[in-house]
Design a protein around this motif. Structure first.
Motif, PDB file in Angstrom:
ATOM      1  N   TRP A   1       5.880  12.425   3.649  1.00 35.30           N
ATOM      2  CA  TRP A   1       5.952  12.497   5.121  1.00 35.30           C
ATOM      3  C   TRP A   1       4.852  11.650   5.747  1.00 35.30           C
ATOM      4  O   TRP A   1       5.065  10.976   6.746  1.00 35.30           O
ATOM      5  CB  TRP A   1       5.856  13.951   5.625  1.00 35.30           C
ATOM      6  CG  TRP A   1       4.510  14.596   5.411  1.00 35.30           C
ATOM      7  CD1 TRP A   1       4.144  15.384   4.360  1.00 35.30           C
ATOM      8  CD2 TRP A   1       3.346  14.487   6.245  1.00 35.30           C
ATOM      9  NE1 TRP A   1       2.828  15.763   4.480  1.00 35.30           N
ATOM     10  CE2 TRP A   1       2.314  15.231   5.638  1.00 35.30           C
ATOM     11  CE3 TRP A   1       3.063  13.844   7.455  1.00 35.30           C
ATOM     12  CZ2 TRP A   1       1.025  15.344   6.173  1.00 35.30           C
ATOM     13  CZ3 TRP A   1       1.782  13.947   7.997  1.00 35.30           C
ATOM     14  CH2 TRP A   1       0.777  14.693   7.359  1.00 35.30           C
ATOM     15  N   GLN A   2       3.665  11.668   5.099  1.00 40.69           N
ATOM     16  CA  GLN A   2       2.521  10.956   5.673  1.00 40.69           C
ATOM     17  C   GLN A   2       2.682   9.441   5.496  1.00 40.69           C
ATOM     18  O   GLN A   2       2.452   8.666   6.421  1.00 40.69           O
ATOM     19  CB  GLN A   2       1.232  11.436   4.997  1.00 40.69           C
ATOM     20  CG  GLN A   2      -0.008  10.979   5.719  1.00 40.69           C
ATOM     21  CD  GLN A   2      -1.265  11.651   5.181  1.00 40.69           C
ATOM     22  OE1 GLN A   2      -1.334  11.974   3.998  1.00 40.69           O
ATOM     23  NE2 GLN A   2      -2.235  11.858   6.029  1.00 40.69           N
ATOM     24  N   VAL A   3       3.108   9.043   4.297  1.00 39.35           N
ATOM     25  CA  VAL A   3       3.324   7.615   4.040  1.00 39.35           C
ATOM     26  C   VAL A   3       4.384   7.091   5.012  1.00 39.35           C
ATOM     27  O   VAL A   3       4.245   6.013   5.590  1.00 39.35           O
ATOM     28  CB  VAL A   3       3.745   7.382   2.572  1.00 39.35           C
ATOM     29  CG1 VAL A   3       3.977   5.902   2.310  1.00 39.35           C
ATOM     30  CG2 VAL A   3       2.688   7.920   1.613  1.00 39.35           C
TER      31      VAL A   3
ATOM     32  N   LEU B   1       4.684  15.124  13.974  1.00 44.04           N
ATOM     33  CA  LEU B   1       4.343  13.708  13.762  1.00 44.04           C
ATOM     34  C   LEU B   1       5.528  12.970  13.143  1.00 44.04           C
ATOM     35  O   LEU B   1       5.841  11.846  13.532  1.00 44.04           O
ATOM     36  CB  LEU B   1       3.108  13.570  12.860  1.00 44.04           C
ATOM     37  CG  LEU B   1       2.742  12.114  12.531  1.00 44.04           C
ATOM     38  CD1 LEU B   1       2.304  11.352  13.781  1.00 44.04           C
ATOM     39  CD2 LEU B   1       1.635  12.042  11.477  1.00 44.04           C
ATOM     40  N   VAL B   2       6.186  13.631  12.201  1.00 40.40           N
ATOM     41  CA  VAL B   2       7.370  13.033  11.566  1.00 40.40           C
ATOM     42  C   VAL B   2       8.436  12.747  12.630  1.00 40.40           C
ATOM     43  O   VAL B   2       9.055  11.682  12.654  1.00 40.40           O
ATOM     44  CB  VAL B   2       7.907  13.959  10.445  1.00 40.40           C
ATOM     45  CG1 VAL B   2       9.286  13.524   9.977  1.00 40.40           C
ATOM     46  CG2 VAL B   2       6.923  13.987   9.281  1.00 40.40           C
TER      47      VAL B   2
ATOM     48  N   SER C   1      -5.952   8.759   5.982  1.00 40.47           N
ATOM     49  CA  SER C   1      -6.904   9.866   5.789  1.00 40.47           C
ATOM     50  C   SER C   1      -6.991  10.748   7.034  1.00 40.47           C
ATOM     51  O   SER C   1      -7.943  10.689   7.787  1.00 40.47           O
ATOM     52  CB  SER C   1      -8.280   9.325   5.405  1.00 40.47           C
ATOM     53  OG  SER C   1      -8.726   8.461   6.420  1.00 40.47           O
ATOM     54  N   PHE C   2      -5.948  11.530   7.257  1.00 40.49           N
ATOM     55  CA  PHE C   2      -6.001  12.548   8.309  1.00 40.49           C
ATOM     56  C   PHE C   2      -5.237  13.758   7.811  1.00 40.49           C
ATOM     57  O   PHE C   2      -4.395  13.648   6.916  1.00 40.49           O
ATOM     58  CB  PHE C   2      -5.408  12.022   9.626  1.00 40.49           C
ATOM     59  CG  PHE C   2      -3.954  11.656   9.545  1.00 40.49           C
ATOM     60  CD1 PHE C   2      -2.958  12.600   9.773  1.00 40.49           C
ATOM     61  CD2 PHE C   2      -3.575  10.359   9.215  1.00 40.49           C
ATOM     62  CE1 PHE C   2      -1.613  12.253   9.680  1.00 40.49           C
ATOM     63  CE2 PHE C   2      -2.230  10.008   9.120  1.00 40.49           C
ATOM     64  CZ  PHE C   2      -1.251  10.954   9.352  1.00 40.49           C
TER      65      PHE C   2
ATOM     66  N   ASN D   1       0.830  -1.213   0.000  1.00 39.70           N
ATOM     67  CA  ASN D   1       0.000   0.000   0.000  1.00 39.70           C
ATOM     68  C   ASN D   1       0.859   1.256   0.000  1.00 39.70           C
ATOM     69  O   ASN D   1       0.581   2.200  -0.740  1.00 39.70           O
ATOM     70  CB  ASN D   1      -0.902   0.019   1.244  1.00 39.70           C
ATOM     71  CG  ASN D   1      -2.252  -0.584   0.962  1.00 39.70           C
ATOM     72  OD1 ASN D   1      -3.132   0.088   0.432  1.00 39.70           O
ATOM     73  ND2 ASN D   1      -2.417  -1.855   1.265  1.00 39.70           N
ATOM     74  N   CYS D   2       1.878   1.271   0.849  1.00 39.82           N
ATOM     75  CA  CYS D   2       2.728   2.464   0.945  1.00 39.82           C
ATOM     76  C   CYS D   2       3.490   2.691  -0.360  1.00 39.82           C
ATOM     77  O   CYS D   2       3.632   3.834  -0.810  1.00 39.82           O
ATOM     78  CB  CYS D   2       3.689   2.332   2.127  1.00 39.82           C
ATOM     79  SG  CYS D   2       2.822   2.487   3.705  1.00 39.82           S
TER      80      CYS D   2
END
Ligand SMILES: [Zn+2]
Length: 246
Positions: free
Chosen positions: A129-131, A220-221, A209-210, A116-117
């Motif tokens: 960054w999110q992945v 967060l990172v 999904s955020f 998925n990533c």
């Protein structure tokens, strides 16, 4: 004995002039296999046994490891290959899988997470960054290090009026009202804890999904990376490389 397996190449070690030993992540665990002649330009196994190739492998078992007798590539994530920062991130994901995924045990959730990533990076569907943060937090959770981000570890409240304390090693957090009692100093905005909660407690397809402000994004990172380093016994070399070229 011969067998077949669908899997993705997550590591390669070059041996001799044109051979490599590859590590595959398959639904039933990590597999190490010798791929003879796989570095020859235009060879039969060259593309299908390269890093990030998701292929159907035909394997024959030997004394110490399998040998790849044939491999048919199904997806090679070639767009990731063309961008140095994304490729470095994908290789970091692979190194984490090498340490965290089991051998000869069900690894289907690790494989789904990685696939998925890689799809999201390859298709430019979510920012890197999110992945990265979702991959780090979920892979650690799958490996048995799921953070306890439900409620504050002191009062149990699920919300916080102000900034909070998160302890990566203990994997718990303290709300703004309980900081003094717990003798802690706030180190993260509460929005980051809410994002971690969403990331680790949702189904995989909803985990990405955020949204976060630019400032919280950086936090967060920082958190997800600190979380990996707190629980992994070694520092992945590929992480340093990714951070260097990013
Ligand atoms: Zn509290």
């Amino acid at each position: 004995m011969r067998s077949t397996a669908d899997g993705i190449v997550i590591w390669e070690v070059r041996t001799g002039e044109a051979d490599r030993v590859i590590t595959l992540l398959t639904p039933s665990g990590l597999v190490t296999a010798y791929a003879r002649g796989s570095l020859k330009p235009g060879g039969r196994l060259t593309g299908s046994t390269a890093m990030l190739s998701y292929s159907n492998f035909e394997l024959s078992s030997g004394k110490s490891m399998y040998t790849v007798t044939d491999a048919t590539s199904q997806n090679r994530f070639l767009k990731i290959y063309s961008q140095a920062d994304k490729y470095a991130l994908a290789v970091y994901f692979c190194e984490l899988m090498k340490y965290l995924a089991p051998t000869e045990e069900d690894s289907s959730e690790f494989l789904s997470l990685l696939m998925n990533c890689l799809f999201l990076l390859d298709g430019d569907l979510k920012p890197s960054w999110q992945v990265k943060s979702v991959f780090e937090l979920r892979s650690m959770s799958l490996a048995g290090y799921m953070p306890d981000v439900g409620g504050c570890s002191v009062c149990g409240k699920e919300d916080s009026a102000g900034a909070v304390f998160f302890d990566p090693l203990e994997a718990v957090w303290v709300c703004s009202d309980c900081l003094r009692e717990a003798g802690r100093i706030a180190n993260y905005p509460f929005s980051v804890i809410a994002a971690v909660r969403h990331t680790v407690y949702s189904e995989l397809k909803k985990a990405f999904s955020f949204t976060l402000s630019d400032e919280s994004r950086k936090e967060l990172v920082r958190l997800s990376e600190e979380y990996v380093l707190a629980h992994l016994e070694r520092k992945p070399k590929t992480l340093d490389f990714y951070n260097m070229i990013r």
